[in-house]
Design a protein around this motif. Structure first.
Motif, PDB file in Angstrom:
ATOM      1  N   PRO A 158      55.107  36.148 -46.631  1.00  0.00           N
ATOM      2  CA  PRO A 158      54.354  36.663 -45.479  1.00  0.00           C
ATOM      3  C   PRO A 158      53.786  38.047 -45.770  1.00  0.00           C
ATOM      4  O   PRO A 158      54.325  38.792 -46.583  1.00  0.00           O
ATOM      5  CB  PRO A 158      55.396  36.714 -44.360  1.00  0.00           C
ATOM      6  CG  PRO A 158      56.714  36.712 -45.039  1.00  0.00           C
ATOM      7  CD  PRO A 158      56.524  35.991 -46.334  1.00  0.00           C
ATOM      8  N   ASN A 159      52.704  38.355 -45.076  1.00  0.00           N
ATOM      9  CA  ASN A 159      52.069  39.656 -45.219  1.00  0.00           C
ATOM     10  C   ASN A 159      52.587  40.657 -44.195  1.00  0.00           C
ATOM     11  O   ASN A 159      52.318  41.850 -44.304  1.00  0.00           O
ATOM     12  CB  ASN A 159      50.559  39.521 -45.058  1.00  0.00           C
ATOM     13  CG  ASN A 159      49.985  38.598 -46.090  1.00  0.00           C
ATOM     14  OD1 ASN A 159      50.031  37.392 -45.922  1.00  0.00           O
ATOM     15  ND2 ASN A 159      49.467  39.136 -47.161  1.00  0.00           N
ATOM     16  N   LEU A 160      53.298  40.144 -43.187  1.00  0.00           N
ATOM     17  CA  LEU A 160      53.828  40.990 -42.122  1.00  0.00           C
ATOM     18  C   LEU A 160      55.011  40.274 -41.488  1.00  0.00           C
ATOM     19  O   LEU A 160      54.962  39.053 -41.286  1.00  0.00           O
ATOM     20  CB  LEU A 160      52.747  41.244 -41.065  1.00  0.00           C
ATOM     21  CG  LEU A 160      53.107  42.124 -39.879  1.00  0.00           C
ATOM     22  CD1 LEU A 160      53.360  43.570 -40.329  1.00  0.00           C
ATOM     23  CD2 LEU A 160      51.982  42.096 -38.847  1.00  0.00           C
ATOM     24  N   LEU A 207      67.171  43.359 -42.417  1.00  0.00           N
ATOM     25  CA  LEU A 207      66.251  44.405 -42.863  1.00  0.00           C
ATOM     26  C   LEU A 207      66.806  45.142 -44.083  1.00  0.00           C
ATOM     27  O   LEU A 207      66.075  45.435 -45.032  1.00  0.00           O
ATOM     28  CB  LEU A 207      65.991  45.382 -41.713  1.00  0.00           C
ATOM     29  CG  LEU A 207      65.082  46.560 -42.010  1.00  0.00           C
ATOM     30  CD1 LEU A 207      63.666  46.089 -42.370  1.00  0.00           C
ATOM     31  CD2 LEU A 207      65.030  47.494 -40.803  1.00  0.00           C
ATOM     32  N   GLU A 208      68.081  45.424 -44.054  1.00  0.00           N
ATOM     33  CA  GLU A 208      68.709  46.118 -45.184  1.00  0.00           C
ATOM     34  C   GLU A 208      68.549  45.307 -46.471  1.00  0.00           C
ATOM     35  O   GLU A 208      68.236  45.857 -47.529  1.00  0.00           O
ATOM     36  CB  GLU A 208      70.189  46.373 -44.882  1.00  0.00           C
ATOM     37  CG  GLU A 208      70.846  47.310 -45.841  1.00  0.00           C
ATOM     38  CD  GLU A 208      72.187  47.818 -45.333  1.00  0.00           C
ATOM     39  OE1 GLU A 208      72.729  48.705 -46.009  1.00  0.00           O
ATOM     40  OE2 GLU A 208      72.672  47.348 -44.293  1.00  0.00           O
ATOM     41  N   VAL A 259      57.286  45.592 -42.212  1.00  0.00           N
ATOM     42  CA  VAL A 259      58.188  45.059 -41.186  1.00  0.00           C
ATOM     43  C   VAL A 259      58.012  45.879 -39.915  1.00  0.00           C
ATOM     44  O   VAL A 259      58.144  47.103 -39.934  1.00  0.00           O
ATOM     45  CB  VAL A 259      59.660  45.109 -41.634  1.00  0.00           C
ATOM     46  CG1 VAL A 259      60.576  44.614 -40.519  1.00  0.00           C
ATOM     47  CG2 VAL A 259      59.873  44.306 -42.921  1.00  0.00           C
ATOM     48  N   ILE A 260      57.723  45.169 -38.843  1.00  0.00           N
ATOM     49  CA  ILE A 260      57.645  45.794 -37.529  1.00  0.00           C
ATOM     50  C   ILE A 260      58.823  45.283 -36.718  1.00  0.00           C
ATOM     51  O   ILE A 260      58.947  44.078 -36.493  1.00  0.00           O
ATOM     52  CB  ILE A 260      56.324  45.449 -36.821  1.00  0.00           C
ATOM     53  CG1 ILE A 260      55.147  45.997 -37.625  1.00  0.00           C
ATOM     54  CG2 ILE A 260      56.325  45.980 -35.390  1.00  0.00           C
ATOM     55  CD1 ILE A 260      53.793  45.592 -37.096  1.00  0.00           C
ATOM     56  N   VAL A 261      59.701  46.184 -36.338  1.00  0.00           N
ATOM     57  CA  VAL A 261      60.799  45.796 -35.451  1.00  0.00           C
ATOM     58  C   VAL A 261      60.184  45.565 -34.079  1.00  0.00           C
ATOM     59  O   VAL A 261      59.457  46.409 -33.551  1.00  0.00           O
ATOM     60  CB  VAL A 261      61.906  46.868 -35.419  1.00  0.00           C
ATOM     61  CG1 VAL A 261      62.900  46.576 -34.308  1.00  0.00           C
ATOM     62  CG2 VAL A 261      62.606  46.935 -36.760  1.00  0.00           C
ATOM     63  N   GLY A 272      63.504  51.755 -43.532  1.00  0.00           N
ATOM     64  CA  GLY A 272      62.156  51.619 -44.071  1.00  0.00           C
ATOM     65  C   GLY A 272      61.190  50.745 -43.304  1.00  0.00           C
ATOM     66  O   GLY A 272      60.239  50.227 -43.879  1.00  0.00           O
ATOM     67  N   ILE A 273      61.380  50.607 -41.992  1.00  0.00           N
ATOM     68  CA  ILE A 273      60.418  49.815 -41.217  1.00  0.00           C
ATOM     69  C   ILE A 273      59.079  50.531 -41.160  1.00  0.00           C
ATOM     70  O   ILE A 273      58.982  51.724 -41.427  1.00  0.00           O
ATOM     71  CB  ILE A 273      60.912  49.529 -39.777  1.00  0.00           C
ATOM     72  CG1 ILE A 273      61.105  50.833 -39.010  1.00  0.00           C
ATOM     73  CG2 ILE A 273      62.127  48.650 -39.785  1.00  0.00           C
ATOM     74  CD1 ILE A 273      61.133  50.670 -37.522  1.00  0.00           C
ATOM     75  N   ASN A 274      58.062  49.784 -40.768  1.00  0.00           N
ATOM     76  CA  ASN A 274      56.735  50.361 -40.625  1.00  0.00           C
ATOM     77  C   ASN A 274      56.433  50.757 -39.189  1.00  0.00           C
ATOM     78  O   ASN A 274      55.565  51.593 -38.951  1.00  0.00           O
ATOM     79  CB  ASN A 274      55.686  49.370 -41.135  1.00  0.00           C
ATOM     80  CG  ASN A 274      55.883  49.109 -42.610  1.00  0.00           C
ATOM     81  OD1 ASN A 274      56.686  48.271 -42.991  1.00  0.00           O
ATOM     82  ND2 ASN A 274      55.188  49.850 -43.442  1.00  0.00           N
ATOM     83  N   SER A 275      57.137  50.143 -38.244  1.00  0.00           N
ATOM     84  CA  SER A 275      56.944  50.484 -36.837  1.00  0.00           C
ATOM     85  C   SER A 275      58.096  49.913 -36.019  1.00  0.00           C
ATOM     86  O   SER A 275      58.725  48.938 -36.424  1.00  0.00           O
ATOM     87  CB  SER A 275      55.604  49.906 -36.354  1.00  0.00           C
ATOM     88  OG  SER A 275      55.281  50.392 -35.086  1.00  0.00           O
TER      89      SER A 275
END
Length: 147
Positions: free
Chosen positions: A63-65, A81-82, A95-97, A114-117
């Motif tokens: 996946p891209n996201l 996520l870890e 990764v957007i939580v 390290g999430i993106n948002s």
């Protein structure tokens, strides 16, 4: 990352109603690419590592996201996520939580991993629709800037 057939969003959420609403919102925002769903952190990692029932995806693109709920059974979003962010290949996937959690501890831990948002799930379909349009604009349309 553009709205083309080879771009995939993977949604990890254990709540069937939330998955349905997310699917409908993306469809209404004219997202035409694959939207895949998994129901918990174990299934998420199986999908990403192409294990068990996802072994047949070995030749398919990752996946891209990833939209990631935190409160899931078997393996929660933070645990998954870890593992994602510690893998050399997977750590590059944004990764957007996307969660009901409003706990500052969840936000801080997610950011540290390290999430993106970090986005709290909207309370209405209209807000969810607005959010999918924003996600599409921000994450899925080609960038219009240069370095």
């Amino acid at each position: 990352f553009t709205n083309q057939p080879n771009n995939i969003i993977l949604v990890a959420d254990d709540e069937p109603n939330d998955r349905l609403l997310i699917k409908e919102a993306f469809e209404n925002s004219e997202w035409q690419n694959p939207l895949h769903f998994v129901e918990d952190g174990v299934e998420l990692l199986d999908y990403l590592f192409r294990r068990d029932k996802y072994a047949n995806l070995a030749e398919e693109p990752l996946p891209n996201l990833i939209l990631l709920d935190l409160n899931m059974p078997r393996k929660n979003g933070l645990e998954a996520l870890e593992e994602i962010k510690s893998d050399a290949v997977l750590k590059h996937i944004p990764v957007i939580v996307f969660t009901d959690s409003k706990a500052e501890e969840d936000t801080l831990r997610s950011c540290n991993l390290g999430i993106n948002s970090f986005i709290t799930k909207p309370v209405s379909f209209q807000l969810l629709l607005d959010l999918t349009r924003i996600l599409n604009k921000y994450w899925l349309e080609p960038l219009q800037s240069s370095c």
